[in-house]
Design a protein around this motif. Structure first.
Motif, PDB file in Angstrom:
ATOM      1  N   ILE A  50       0.824  -1.202   0.000  1.00  0.00           N
ATOM      2  CA  ILE A  50       0.000   0.000   0.000  1.00  0.00           C
ATOM      3  C   ILE A  50       0.866   1.264   0.000  1.00  0.00           C
ATOM      4  O   ILE A  50       0.566   2.253  -0.674  1.00  0.00           O
ATOM      5  CB  ILE A  50      -0.958  -0.004   1.203  1.00  0.00           C
ATOM      6  CG1 ILE A  50      -1.993  -1.131   1.054  1.00  0.00           C
ATOM      7  CG2 ILE A  50      -1.667   1.342   1.352  1.00  0.00           C
ATOM      8  CD1 ILE A  50      -2.834  -1.349   2.292  1.00  0.00           C
ATOM      9  N   GLY A  51       1.946   1.234   0.765  1.00  0.00           N
ATOM     10  CA  GLY A  51       2.738   2.444   0.938  1.00  0.00           C
ATOM     11  C   GLY A  51       3.896   2.639  -0.012  1.00  0.00           C
ATOM     12  O   GLY A  51       4.319   3.773  -0.259  1.00  0.00           O
ATOM     13  N   TRP A  52       4.421   1.559  -0.582  1.00  0.00           N
ATOM     14  CA  TRP A  52       5.624   1.658  -1.411  1.00  0.00           C
ATOM     15  C   TRP A  52       5.442   2.552  -2.649  1.00  0.00           C
ATOM     16  O   TRP A  52       6.298   3.405  -2.914  1.00  0.00           O
ATOM     17  CB  TRP A  52       6.075   0.254  -1.820  1.00  0.00           C
ATOM     18  CG  TRP A  52       7.382   0.223  -2.563  1.00  0.00           C
ATOM     19  CD1 TRP A  52       7.566   0.165  -3.908  1.00  0.00           C
ATOM     20  CD2 TRP A  52       8.693   0.263  -1.992  1.00  0.00           C
ATOM     21  NE1 TRP A  52       8.897   0.152  -4.219  1.00  0.00           N
ATOM     22  CE2 TRP A  52       9.615   0.208  -3.061  1.00  0.00           C
ATOM     23  CE3 TRP A  52       9.180   0.323  -0.684  1.00  0.00           C
ATOM     24  CZ2 TRP A  52      10.992   0.216  -2.867  1.00  0.00           C
ATOM     25  CZ3 TRP A  52      10.556   0.339  -0.480  1.00  0.00           C
ATOM     26  CH2 TRP A  52      11.442   0.281  -1.558  1.00  0.00           C
ATOM     27  N   PRO A  53       4.373   2.393  -3.422  1.00  0.00           N
ATOM     28  CA  PRO A  53       4.216   3.268  -4.591  1.00  0.00           C
ATOM     29  C   PRO A  53       4.089   4.749  -4.204  1.00  0.00           C
ATOM     30  O   PRO A  53       4.516   5.626  -4.960  1.00  0.00           O
ATOM     31  CB  PRO A  53       2.925   2.767  -5.248  1.00  0.00           C
ATOM     32  CG  PRO A  53       2.759   1.369  -4.755  1.00  0.00           C
ATOM     33  CD  PRO A  53       3.285   1.393  -3.347  1.00  0.00           C
ATOM     34  N   VAL A  54       3.513   5.021  -3.038  1.00  0.00           N
ATOM     35  CA  VAL A  54       3.405   6.399  -2.564  1.00  0.00           C
ATOM     36  C   VAL A  54       4.780   6.912  -2.136  1.00  0.00           C
ATOM     37  O   VAL A  54       5.152   8.058  -2.410  1.00  0.00           O
ATOM     38  CB  VAL A  54       2.412   6.496  -1.390  1.00  0.00           C
ATOM     39  CG1 VAL A  54       2.295   7.932  -0.888  1.00  0.00           C
ATOM     40  CG2 VAL A  54       1.044   5.970  -1.811  1.00  0.00           C
ATOM     41  N   LEU A  55       5.556   6.052  -1.481  1.00  0.00           N
ATOM     42  CA  LEU A  55       6.891   6.427  -1.024  1.00  0.00           C
ATOM     43  C   LEU A  55       7.787   6.821  -2.196  1.00  0.00           C
ATOM     44  O   LEU A  55       8.507   7.824  -2.136  1.00  0.00           O
ATOM     45  CB  LEU A  55       7.513   5.262  -0.249  1.00  0.00           C
ATOM     46  CG  LEU A  55       8.963   5.438   0.214  1.00  0.00           C
ATOM     47  CD1 LEU A  55       9.054   6.549   1.265  1.00  0.00           C
ATOM     48  CD2 LEU A  55       9.506   4.124   0.771  1.00  0.00           C
ATOM     49  N   LEU A  56       7.740   6.041  -3.279  1.00  0.00           N
ATOM     50  CA  LEU A  56       8.580   6.315  -4.443  1.00  0.00           C
ATOM     51  C   LEU A  56       7.891   7.217  -5.458  1.00  0.00           C
ATOM     52  O   LEU A  56       8.468   7.495  -6.513  1.00  0.00           O
ATOM     53  CB  LEU A  56       8.988   5.000  -5.122  1.00  0.00           C
ATOM     54  CG  LEU A  56       9.837   4.032  -4.291  1.00  0.00           C
ATOM     55  CD1 LEU A  56      10.368   2.914  -5.172  1.00  0.00           C
ATOM     56  CD2 LEU A  56      10.982   4.746  -3.590  1.00  0.00           C
ATOM     57  N   GLU A  57       6.654   7.615  -5.148  1.00  0.00           N
ATOM     58  CA  GLU A  57       5.875   8.489  -6.033  1.00  0.00           C
ATOM     59  C   GLU A  57       5.789   7.906  -7.447  1.00  0.00           C
ATOM     60  O   GLU A  57       6.045   8.587  -8.444  1.00  0.00           O
ATOM     61  CB  GLU A  57       6.490   9.892  -6.063  1.00  0.00           C
ATOM     62  CG  GLU A  57       6.486  10.564  -4.694  1.00  0.00           C
ATOM     63  CD  GLU A  57       7.101  11.953  -4.713  1.00  0.00           C
ATOM     64  OE1 GLU A  57       8.023  12.184  -5.519  1.00  0.00           O
ATOM     65  OE2 GLU A  57       6.647  12.803  -3.929  1.00  0.00           O
ATOM     66  N   LEU A  58       5.404   6.627  -7.518  1.00  0.00           N
ATOM     67  CA  LEU A  58       5.273   5.960  -8.807  1.00  0.00           C
ATOM     68  C   LEU A  58       4.032   6.476  -9.540  1.00  0.00           C
ATOM     69  O   LEU A  58       3.038   6.855  -8.913  1.00  0.00           O
ATOM     70  CB  LEU A  58       5.176   4.444  -8.602  1.00  0.00           C
ATOM     71  CG  LEU A  58       6.384   3.791  -7.926  1.00  0.00           C
ATOM     72  CD1 LEU A  58       6.175   2.286  -7.793  1.00  0.00           C
ATOM     73  CD2 LEU A  58       7.679   4.079  -8.679  1.00  0.00           C
ATOM     74  N   PRO A  59       4.063   6.469 -10.858  1.00  0.00           N
ATOM     75  CA  PRO A  59       2.943   7.044 -11.628  1.00  0.00           C
ATOM     76  C   PRO A  59       1.654   6.231 -11.555  1.00  0.00           C
ATOM     77  O   PRO A  59       0.571   6.779 -11.676  1.00  0.00           O
ATOM     78  CB  PRO A  59       3.486   7.098 -13.060  1.00  0.00           C
ATOM     79  CG  PRO A  59       4.580   6.085 -13.094  1.00  0.00           C
ATOM     80  CD  PRO A  59       5.182   6.088 -11.731  1.00  0.00           C
ATOM     81  N   SER A  60       1.766   4.915 -11.385  1.00  0.00           N
ATOM     82  CA  SER A  60       0.578   4.062 -11.304  1.00  0.00           C
ATOM     83  C   SER A  60       0.491   3.466  -9.900  1.00  0.00           C
ATOM     84  O   SER A  60       0.921   2.336  -9.655  1.00  0.00           O
ATOM     85  CB  SER A  60       0.652   2.942 -12.358  1.00  0.00           C
ATOM     86  OG  SER A  60      -0.457   2.071 -12.245  1.00  0.00           O
TER      87      SER A  60
END
Length: 253
Positions: A50-60
């Motif tokens: 849940i948090g990893w894409p937000v942490l790295l600010e991934l586009p999807s």
């Protein structure tokens, strides 16, 4: 959520891993077996997803979260279902399938696939750190499994707690590593099937890991967002799973 708060919560999560390992040893909860550790590993992978894409600010964000969750949960389930050593023999298959899902996720994007390389690499990295949580399940099945898990979790607990003290630079890294070494050595000395030296070496490995992750992630701007903070909180606990298993296999057998 500041650095000290995140470090304290990480220590609390590590303590929960130790408690989960102990539950299978009490007569009242012996019927649960390894389920508490499996449950903790699944929770770690899902929170990280849940948090990893937000942490790295991934586009999807949603697509990457789904891929990481499937990869991490699939790894835990695969290791749980594996009978006989090596317990991690199905893990490469799970990781490979998750990597394929990462590419499928990119093909499904409708935003022009901006930052494509960043998205793929960030998602695959998230899969790798999420699948590492399956190491806690494998460690629990290794010789002296409960002692090994408890030793690693206790070392991670004190190392994370020590990192809450804002010393900075090399001083903070040394204090964090030393705290983990002392905790791991003490746990190894008192736990059955363990000894002081293997426990101290497990503590050293986890302490260096905590210190390194502190330097890598604790200044990212994305940590102003709560979900990103959750990922950083569980990251050391998740990655330590595979670390404790590997070090335990080498030193304990």
């Amino acid at each position: 959520m500041d650095v000290s708060t995140r470090a304290v919560i990480t220590a609390a999560v590590a303590a929960l891993v130790a408690v989960a390992a102990f539950l299978g040893q009490f007569p009242a909860t012996a019927h649960l077996g390894e389920l508490p550790v499996v449950g903790m590993a699944l929770v770690l992978t899902l929170v990280l997803a849940i948090g990893w894409p937000v942490l790295l600010e991934l586009p999807s964000v949603l697509g990457s979260a789904v891929v990481i969750a499937l990869g991490g949960a699939g790894a835990v389930i695969a290791v749980t279902a594996t009978r006989g050593q090596p317990f991690l023999r199905e893990l490469p298959v799970v990781v490979a399938l998750a990597v394929l899902l990462a590419f499928v996720n990119e093909l499904a994007r409708q935003d022009g696939r901006l930052r494509l390389v960043e998205s793929v690499t960030g998602t695959v990295t998230g899969v790798l750190v999420a699948t590492a949580a399956a190491g806690w399940v494998a460690a629990g099945r290794a010789p002296g499994g409960t002692s090994l898990v408890v030793c690693g979790a206790v070392a991670l607990f004190l190392g994370s707690a020590a990192s809450a003290v804002r010393l900075g630079g090399w001083t903070g890294a040394v204090v964090t590593s030393l705290g983990a070494v002392l905790a791991g050595g003490a746990a190894g000395a008192v736990m059955p099937s363990m000894e002081l030296l293997p426990g101290a070496l497990i503590g050293l490995a986890t302490g260096i890991l905590v210190a390194a992750l502190h330097v890598l992630f604790d200044r990212l701007p994305a940590l102003d967002r709560r979900l990103a903070s959750f990922a950083v909180i569980v990251l050391p606990v998740s990655v330590s799973g595979i670390l404790v298993y590997v070090v335990g296999r080498v030193l304990v057998g």
